[in-house]
Write an enzyme that holds these catalytic residues in place. Structure first.
Site, PDB file in Angstrom:
ATOM      1  N   HIS A   1      -2.124   0.589  -9.601  1.00  0.00           N
ATOM      2  CA  HIS A   1      -2.659  -0.353  -8.607  1.00  0.00           C
ATOM      3  C   HIS A   1      -3.377  -1.528  -9.289  1.00  0.00           C
ATOM      4  CE1 HIS A   1      -4.116  -0.659  -4.187  1.00  0.00           C
ATOM      5  NE2 HIS A   1      -4.001  -1.858  -4.721  1.00  0.00           N
TER       6      HIS A   1
ATOM      7  N   GLU B   1      -4.102   7.922  -4.300  1.00  0.00           N
ATOM      8  CA  GLU B   1      -4.491   7.239  -5.546  1.00  0.00           C
ATOM      9  C   GLU B   1      -5.827   7.774  -6.024  1.00  0.00           C
ATOM     10  OE1 GLU B   1      -4.272   2.983  -5.026  1.00  0.00           O
ATOM     11  OE2 GLU B   1      -2.185   3.076  -4.375  1.00  0.00           O
TER      12      GLU B   1
ATOM     13  N   ARG C   1       0.885  -1.169   0.000  1.00  0.00           N
ATOM     14  CA  ARG C   1       0.000   0.000   0.000  1.00  0.00           C
ATOM     15  C   ARG C   1       0.920   1.215   0.000  1.00  0.00           C
ATOM     16  NH1 ARG C   1      -3.498  -2.923  -1.317  1.00  0.00           N
ATOM     17  NH2 ARG C   1      -5.471  -3.388  -0.284  1.00  0.00           N
TER      18      ARG C   1
HETATM   19  P1  NAP Z   1      -0.283 -12.014   4.310  1.00  0.00           P
HETATM   20  O1  NAP Z   1      -0.307 -13.427   3.832  1.00  0.00           O
HETATM   21  O2  NAP Z   1      -0.978 -11.661   5.557  1.00  0.00           O
HETATM   22  O3  NAP Z   1       1.250 -11.584   4.390  1.00  0.00           O
HETATM   23  C1  NAP Z   1       1.702 -10.437   4.989  1.00  0.00           C
HETATM   24  C2  NAP Z   1       3.021 -10.737   5.673  1.00  0.00           C
HETATM   25  O4  NAP Z   1       3.503  -9.515   6.255  1.00  0.00           O
HETATM   26  C3  NAP Z   1       2.860 -11.756   6.805  1.00  0.00           C
HETATM   27  O5  NAP Z   1       3.846 -12.752   6.663  1.00  0.00           O
HETATM   28  C4  NAP Z   1       3.061 -10.918   8.056  1.00  0.00           C
HETATM   29  O6  NAP Z   1       3.690 -11.586   9.126  1.00  0.00           O
HETATM   30  C5  NAP Z   1       3.969  -9.815   7.555  1.00  0.00           C
HETATM   31  N1  NAP Z   1       3.896  -8.643   8.437  1.00  0.00           N
HETATM   32  C6  NAP Z   1       2.803  -8.031   8.929  1.00  0.00           C
HETATM   33  N2  NAP Z   1       3.148  -7.003   9.718  1.00  0.00           N
HETATM   34  C7  NAP Z   1       4.492  -6.966   9.723  1.00  0.00           C
HETATM   35  C8  NAP Z   1       5.458  -6.142  10.338  1.00  0.00           C
HETATM   36  N3  NAP Z   1       5.081  -5.123  11.140  1.00  0.00           N
HETATM   37  N4  NAP Z   1       6.770  -6.391  10.136  1.00  0.00           N
HETATM   38  C9  NAP Z   1       7.145  -7.426   9.361  1.00  0.00           C
HETATM   39  N5  NAP Z   1       6.290  -8.250   8.733  1.00  0.00           N
HETATM   40  C10 NAP Z   1       4.983  -8.029   8.905  1.00  0.00           C
HETATM   41  O7  NAP Z   1      -0.874 -11.032   3.199  1.00  0.00           O
HETATM   42  P2  NAP Z   1      -0.786 -11.156   1.616  1.00  0.00           P
HETATM   43  O8  NAP Z   1      -1.988 -11.847   1.113  1.00  0.00           O
HETATM   44  O9  NAP Z   1       0.560 -11.656   1.212  1.00  0.00           O
HETATM   45  O10 NAP Z   1      -0.960  -9.592   1.210  1.00  0.00           O
HETATM   46  C11 NAP Z   1      -0.070  -8.620   1.687  1.00  0.00           C
HETATM   47  C12 NAP Z   1      -0.551  -7.232   1.337  1.00  0.00           C
HETATM   48  O11 NAP Z   1      -0.344  -6.966  -0.037  1.00  0.00           O
HETATM   49  C13 NAP Z   1      -2.047  -6.969   1.519  1.00  0.00           C
HETATM   50  O12 NAP Z   1      -2.388  -6.685   2.858  1.00  0.00           O
HETATM   51  C14 NAP Z   1      -2.299  -5.791   0.604  1.00  0.00           C
HETATM   52  O13 NAP Z   1      -2.117  -4.580   1.299  1.00  0.00           O
HETATM   53  C15 NAP Z   1      -1.202  -5.926  -0.447  1.00  0.00           C
HETATM   54  N6  NAP Z   1      -1.758  -6.274  -1.775  1.00  0.00           N
HETATM   55  C16 NAP Z   1      -1.663  -5.383  -2.781  1.00  0.00           C
HETATM   56  C17 NAP Z   1      -2.188  -5.697  -4.026  1.00  0.00           C
HETATM   57  C18 NAP Z   1      -2.076  -4.751  -5.187  1.00  0.00           C
HETATM   58  O14 NAP Z   1      -2.947  -4.740  -6.031  1.00  0.00           O
HETATM   59  N7  NAP Z   1      -1.022  -3.983  -5.276  1.00  0.00           N
HETATM   60  C19 NAP Z   1      -2.847  -6.911  -4.234  1.00  0.00           C
HETATM   61  C20 NAP Z   1      -2.926  -7.792  -3.162  1.00  0.00           C
HETATM   62  C21 NAP Z   1      -2.377  -7.474  -1.935  1.00  0.00           C
HETATM   63  P3  NAP Z   1       3.006 -12.787   9.959  1.00  0.00           P
HETATM   64  O15 NAP Z   1       3.267 -14.018   9.144  1.00  0.00           O
HETATM   65  O16 NAP Z   1       3.716 -12.758  11.242  1.00  0.00           O
HETATM   66  O17 NAP Z   1       1.535 -12.441  10.052  1.00  0.00           O
END
Ligand code: NAP
Length: 330
Positions: free
Chosen positions: A289, A270, A241
């Site tokens: 995005h 955005e 984000r």
């Molecule tokens: P996810 O499976 O929850 O992965 C997020 C990872 O970040 C987890 O391993 C989490 O750790 C880690 N994390 C959270 N807080 C942290 C911190 N303070 N310091 C270090 N690591 C931290 O989520 P995901 O499905 O991969 O998606 C991630 C993000 O990508 C979404 O929340 C969204 O904002 C973004 N996204 C963007 C798009 C786009 O169109 N550009 C599309 C999809 C997603 P833990 O394992 O300990 O929970």
């Protein structure tokens, strides 16, 4: 015996007909069916008598919850749920859901596209050809840098982060570093990913990829200090984000040559302002995005969000309640 009324839901954006038909089977509904985002004041009026809301990105905060006294369920068509005011929703007993997993490979593909486009300067050189500036002869000004066998550092090795690591390892023989809130032993074993501190990752990576959710802890996780630790030759890639990055610090790092380039899918504001300094830099690849924006994946996300919504309203265990709201009862 009384007739059981169908729950009422509001669909706040256009969705595929199949997802709408599924909702129609189980709910009464109204919808916003225009390309432009629904104005906030219209949404606040529409949800007055609604039990459920299907949305993407709009703030679910005190104001919205106060306008919707019957609201029980909010289903996001996205995996990110930084639009949820989790405390307010918990207090009101409103369930929130997202669409994890169905978009992992699609977003990971896009990250690799940003890595390649930045390293090999694809948009810049595409313009070069189309503008008729290509001349015969040896031109070192085309040169980029290798992606294969380089080092990728992934901040946030979650579902999408791991899908990126897989591509990096099996597609490009890259070394994989990661920093994450918790250790990912399976990824370490299966993908050879090496856990390191954030500072170490920044110092050693040729490509720094930010893939955490936006939370209070990750807001501006990349700032002046972090960019100054990166190699001058390194690229920064962000599809998490926009608010995870201090954009001014990124601009300064790029202008002062502290890093070589960037690939961005997300921004503080955005759509980004057309006069924004990042849009004037040839070494910055910018996308609107589109991480999950393929026809199939957006369809799958809409269907999953519709199912989440209906299941929750029917009192069944919905597939994807966000962790922080898993204890909510209504
Ligand atoms: P996810 O499976 O929850 O992965 C997020 C990872 O970040 C987890 O391993 C989490 O750790 C880690 N994390 C959270 N807080 C942290 C911190 N303070 N310091 C270090 N690591 C931290 O989520 P995901 O499905 O991969 O998606 C991630 C993000 O990508 C979404 O929340 C969204 O904002 C973004 N996204 C963007 C798009 C786009 O169109 N550009 C599309 C999809 C997603 P833990 O394992 O300990 O929970």
């Amino acid at each position: 015996m009384g007739i059981k009324l169908k729950p009422k839901v509001f669909i706040a954006l256009p969705i595929p007909p199949q997802a709408e038909a599924f909702i129609a089977e189980h709910c009464e509904y109204r919808k916003w069916d225009f390309k432009e985002p629904i104005p906030r004041e219209v949404l606040l009026k529409e949800i007055v008598d609604m039990d459920g809301l299907l949305t993407v990105g709009g703030e679910i905060d005190h104001e919205l919850l106060n306008s919707a006294p019957k609201l029980k369920v909010v289903s996001n068509i996205s995996v990110g749920y930084n639009n949820f005011d989790l405390e307010a929703m918990k207090k009101r007993g409103v369930l929130g859901m997202n669409t994890p997993s169905v978009l992992d490979d699609t977003v990971a593909d896009l990250i690799l596209a940003l890595v390649l486009a930045s390293a090999r300067r694809i948009p810049e050189l595409d313009r070069y050809v189309k503008e008729g500036r290509w001349r015969r002869g040896y031109d070192g000004s085309f040169f980029g840098v290798d992606v294969h066998h380089s080092t990728i550092g992934i901040i946030g090795l979650g579902r999408i982060g791991e899908a990126i690591a897989k591509r990096a390892k099996y597609g490009f023989d890259m070394n994989i570093l990661y920093y994450n809130r918790t250790r990912k032993f399976k990824a370490e074993k299966n993908l050879g990913a090496q856990y390191c501190t954030m500072d170490e990752l920044l110092q050693k990576s040729d490509f720094v990829v930010l893939m955490t959710p936006l939370t209070p802890e990750t807001t501006r996780i990349m700032g002046h200090q972090e960019f100054s630790l990166m190699k001058n030759s390194a690229f920064f890639i962000n599809a998490s984000r926009g608010q995870t990055v201090d954009e001014q610090a990124l601009i300064e790092a790029l202008l002062k040559g502290k890093i070589r380039g960037a690939g961005l899918d997300v921004y503080e504001q955005e759509p980004i302002d057309p006069g924004h300094p990042l849009l004037k830099m040839d070494n910055v690849v910018t996308l609107p995005h589109i991480g999950s924006a393929t026809e199939k994946t957006r369809f799958d996300m809409a269907m999953l969000a519709a199912k989440n919504l209906v299941q929750a309203l029917k009192g069944e265990q919905p597939l994807n309640i966000v962790d922080e709201l898993s204890g909510v009862k209504f």
